[in-house]
Design a protein around this motif. Sequence first.
Motif, PDB file in Angstrom:
ATOM      1  N   GLY A   1       0.804  -1.228   0.000  1.00 35.41           N
ATOM      2  CA  GLY A   1       0.000   0.000   0.000  1.00 35.41           C
ATOM      3  C   GLY A   1       0.831   1.271   0.000  1.00 35.41           C
ATOM      4  N   LYS A   2       2.169   1.115   0.017  1.00 34.33           N
ATOM      5  CA  LYS A   2       3.024   2.295   0.092  1.00 34.33           C
ATOM      6  C   LYS A   2       3.975   2.374  -1.096  1.00 34.33           C
ATOM      7  N   SER A   3       3.475   2.105  -2.268  1.00 34.38           N
ATOM      8  CA  SER A   3       4.369   2.148  -3.423  1.00 34.38           C
ATOM      9  C   SER A   3       4.847   3.575  -3.645  1.00 34.38           C
ATOM     10  N   GLY A   4       6.094   3.700  -4.027  1.00 32.87           N
ATOM     11  CA  GLY A   4       6.739   5.011  -4.137  1.00 32.87           C
ATOM     12  C   GLY A   4       7.718   5.259  -2.994  1.00 32.87           C
TER      13      GLY A   4
ATOM     14  N   LEU B   1       9.101  17.322  -1.676  1.00 36.04           N
ATOM     15  CA  LEU B   1       9.333  16.322  -2.719  1.00 36.04           C
ATOM     16  C   LEU B   1       8.115  15.436  -2.951  1.00 36.04           C
ATOM     17  N   ARG B   2       7.368  15.174  -1.878  1.00 30.08           N
ATOM     18  CA  ARG B   2       6.141  14.401  -2.069  1.00 30.08           C
ATOM     19  C   ARG B   2       5.158  15.189  -2.938  1.00 30.08           C
TER      20      ARG B   2
ATOM     21  N   SER C   1       3.958  15.400 -10.566  1.00 33.60           N
ATOM     22  CA  SER C   1       4.480  14.623 -11.707  1.00 33.60           C
ATOM     23  C   SER C   1       3.512  13.517 -12.097  1.00 33.60           C
ATOM     24  N   LEU C   2       2.931  12.871 -11.072  1.00 35.53           N
ATOM     25  CA  LEU C   2       2.006  11.770 -11.365  1.00 35.53           C
ATOM     26  C   LEU C   2       0.748  12.279 -12.060  1.00 35.53           C
ATOM     27  N   VAL C   3       0.339  13.504 -11.731  1.00 40.66           N
ATOM     28  CA  VAL C   3      -0.799  14.113 -12.427  1.00 40.66           C
ATOM     29  C   VAL C   3      -0.405  14.417 -13.876  1.00 40.66           C
ATOM     30  N   ALA C   4       0.780  15.017 -14.048  1.00 44.00           N
ATOM     31  CA  ALA C   4       1.222  15.439 -15.382  1.00 44.00           C
ATOM     32  C   ALA C   4       1.418  14.245 -16.318  1.00 44.00           C
TER      33      ALA C   4
ATOM     34  N   GLU D   1      -2.534   7.916  -4.957  1.00 40.87           N
ATOM     35  CA  GLU D   1      -3.076   7.455  -3.680  1.00 40.87           C
ATOM     36  C   GLU D   1      -1.965   7.015  -2.725  1.00 40.87           C
ATOM     37  N   SER D   2      -1.043   6.179  -3.236  1.00 42.95           N
ATOM     38  CA  SER D   2      -0.008   5.650  -2.337  1.00 42.95           C
ATOM     39  C   SER D   2       0.954   6.748  -1.880  1.00 42.95           C
TER      40      SER D   2
END
Lengths: 449, 468
Positions: free
Chosen positions: B68-71, B147-148, B154-157, B190-191
């Motif tokens: 559940g904590k990918s990244g 950074l988070r 970045s994940l949105v872009a 999410e993660s």
Amino acid sequence: MSGVKALTYEQFLLANGLTVVLHHDGTSPVAAVMVMYHAGSRNEVPGRTGLAHLFEHLMFKGSEHVPDGEHFRLLQEIGAVVNGSTSEDRTNYYEVVPSNYLELALSLESDRMGFLPGAVDQAKLDNQRDVVKNERRQNYDNVPYGTAYETIAREVFGPGHPYSWPVIGSMEDLSAASLEDVKAFFRKYYAPNNACIAVAGDFERNQVMDWIGKYFGPLPRGSSLAKSALFPAELPEERHLVSEENVQLPRLFLTWPGPPRGTRDDALLDVLTTILSSGKNSRLYRPLVFEKKIAQGVTAYTEGKEIAGTVTIDVSAKPDGDLGEIEECLHDVIERVFTDGVTDREIEAAFNGKEAQHTGRLTTALGIASGLATSFTLSGDAENFNRDIERFRGITPDEVLSAGRRVFSSHHVTLNIVPRGKSSLASPATTRNSAHTGTPAPHTAAGTP
Amino acid sequence: MTARSDPPVPLDRTKRPAALPLPRVILPPVEKGELSSGLPVRLVEQHRNAQVVISIVLQSGASMDPRGKSGTASLTAALLDAGTGSRDALEISESVEFIGASLNFNAGADATFGTLLTLSRHLGRGIALFADALSNPSFPLQEFERLRSQRLTSLVALKDRAASVASRAFMRVIYGEEHPYGKDPSGTEESVGGLSRDDICGFYGDHYIPANATLIVVGDTTMAEILPILEAELGDWRGGPGRAAAAVSPPPAAPASVYLIDRPDAPQSEIRIGSPALARNSADYFPATVMNRVLGGQFSSRINMNLREKRGLTYGARSSFAFMKQAGPFIVSGGFTGAKTGEAAGQLLLEIDAMHREGVTDEELEFSRKGLIGGFALSFETPYQMAGALQSLILYGLPDDYYERYIPNLASVTSADVMRVARSMLDGRGMALLVVADANGTREGLESLGRGDVVMLDTSGSPMRVSV
């Protein structure tokens, strides 16, 4: 101060006008061949944009003594790296081969330099036209912000300027290109006297000179081409554009006319843009990204080409970020640079970065062949490859600021790209001019060194 | 300046010149050393240019992200140079810039890498910064949050990029959500949104230990010069408690179906076809590589010649095996004319099937082996290339003489070996087909492939409930 060794090389001229540059280095069993033609998209005419690049594709489809498919097949059979590219100013073709196959690479390059038109037909043209249209979709049309540079070039250089249309061309012009257009382009630009061949790596010098004489020597000289004059961009007024696109993040591009490549001003602006955006502590990154956190990223760079150049600041906002606020902050920063100056340490850091970058280009046979051929083609002297790093020595803060004022005091293009339906995030049309404070700038034509 | 005259004998340009004897690829020796902490050091000297690459390979990557904590692994790496016990983020960045170096930490699925590239005249200062970031990070809360937030943006872009959307969603489809390779190392909105600074400190403590790492040095230095510097800067590094456990992976999902992610008005369709295949240390590495070069591993491959040079449907189409610690995927990929998506997918499936049934001809076998052997000679030119070669040895547990045996191993691949691998790895019936395209105008073509219903996915690769 510097650990960069000047590169040694030999240069000679064939009777047909082909310039040959050789750099020997036997540390790896690798040889790179770089053939560069002094022709690019700026040699096109409106209505036939994209022709130089479409032509580059046809150069891989066989020549009179090399059937279609053979060029790649022969080179990939030996594990070579093979490619070509087209810019506004030049087109290049290269092979990196295990050094025992150098003669094969030279023979293949000579055949397409001398014997292409007889092998080009309508079917090949139609096929590569479709491939290039897909290249356009792949790299521009189906990519976020993919057409921004096309828009900026059109606006900053203006109608009729040879840098105002994109290298890839438009879909309409690609459809309109005829077999005769292609052959005429070859006859005019693809002659030995309009080309340079650089070979770098592991080879026996006399043998390579014999091979080059054997394969390239008999090719006929073409007609002479006039040398291109500098053609700086000049914007008569501020240009403010807002474009709603399928993007998540608003993004702001500011582009000014700038100096051509290889000039002292180009180096000074390279230093200034490095000080502005390279690293977390840089003048723009720190307030925009690090402190206020209103931007996702910022990059500033100078792009000097053969007859003109540009200087660009490119900022990606956070989601729903206000590009007006970003633009305000950005102009505040530039104003402060002009009032407070830049430091010797910042200039030294920029030099150290350039030195590392230059050393990086010397790491591969391809990088060396490319550097030598590019310097010869675009400046008329391969030695400018060695001199490139010298342009960055002895730079003073005052010089950097003067060069900056020359650019930032001129009119510029502001391009806002915002998500659909969110034009309210764009910057306002009234634009500040950050270089108007501080010491008044001498108002010279932008881009003139 | 010399002017050369025409050769006396007319040149027959239809004759290809004969090659000189193949140059021997003489691999420089890999020297071994060790710091007092037990951290192994591997060094290859390259003195052509005055620069040095220092690289650490940590045998833990995103596969070790807690459930559940990918990244986590990726953000931990990104935070190393964002503040240490003695320097803040701005000071580190400024110091790296000042010496013109590059310093970068990142995590992939199988490992974390930290790499410094510096001119040799700044070697000492570069290593001090590298070592400080690696062994002494303080993970300031403010930097973690910054950074988070950048990662979330970045994940949105990333949703704007059809090729990225396709590649991420495809891994999720063929491995399933529970498999470590089914999640992208950079995590999901999410993660990443749920990560805390404690997660980062925990990952660092569990995985950043000398026993889990190897240091690689390539470039203009010697063991005698570098070892004392490394010992002074990193000799005291012992790391955290080190509770690294092996990644536990369920079997990959590998459902055979057709998936479509709608991208309205897209002028081009991104296609992915494939399934989980082979690990890097598999005995089938060489036959699979030889086979792939024929199928889609180079410009003159069957797939590119058909889809690009014959049909003009794409700027480039390819196939590849991503050899990883566990079985990595075989993937056929490319971007194709939107209006001809069905034709493109159909042709790609035909090419896979032809290889699966018939393998390669003797001529293709020879062409492929020869090309790979020639390409091997070009693989060790730069310090980065050499460091990458050493990273592979360490990461995948390959033998020390691996590169000495590389050419004989390639040369001994037979068409029967290729056939066996094609039979076991390239059964198109077991592969998933995923397309990112304008559903309007492509869906029908995909349905007519006879591979069953088209499953609609959202941009993250999750099934959508759609009424047809």
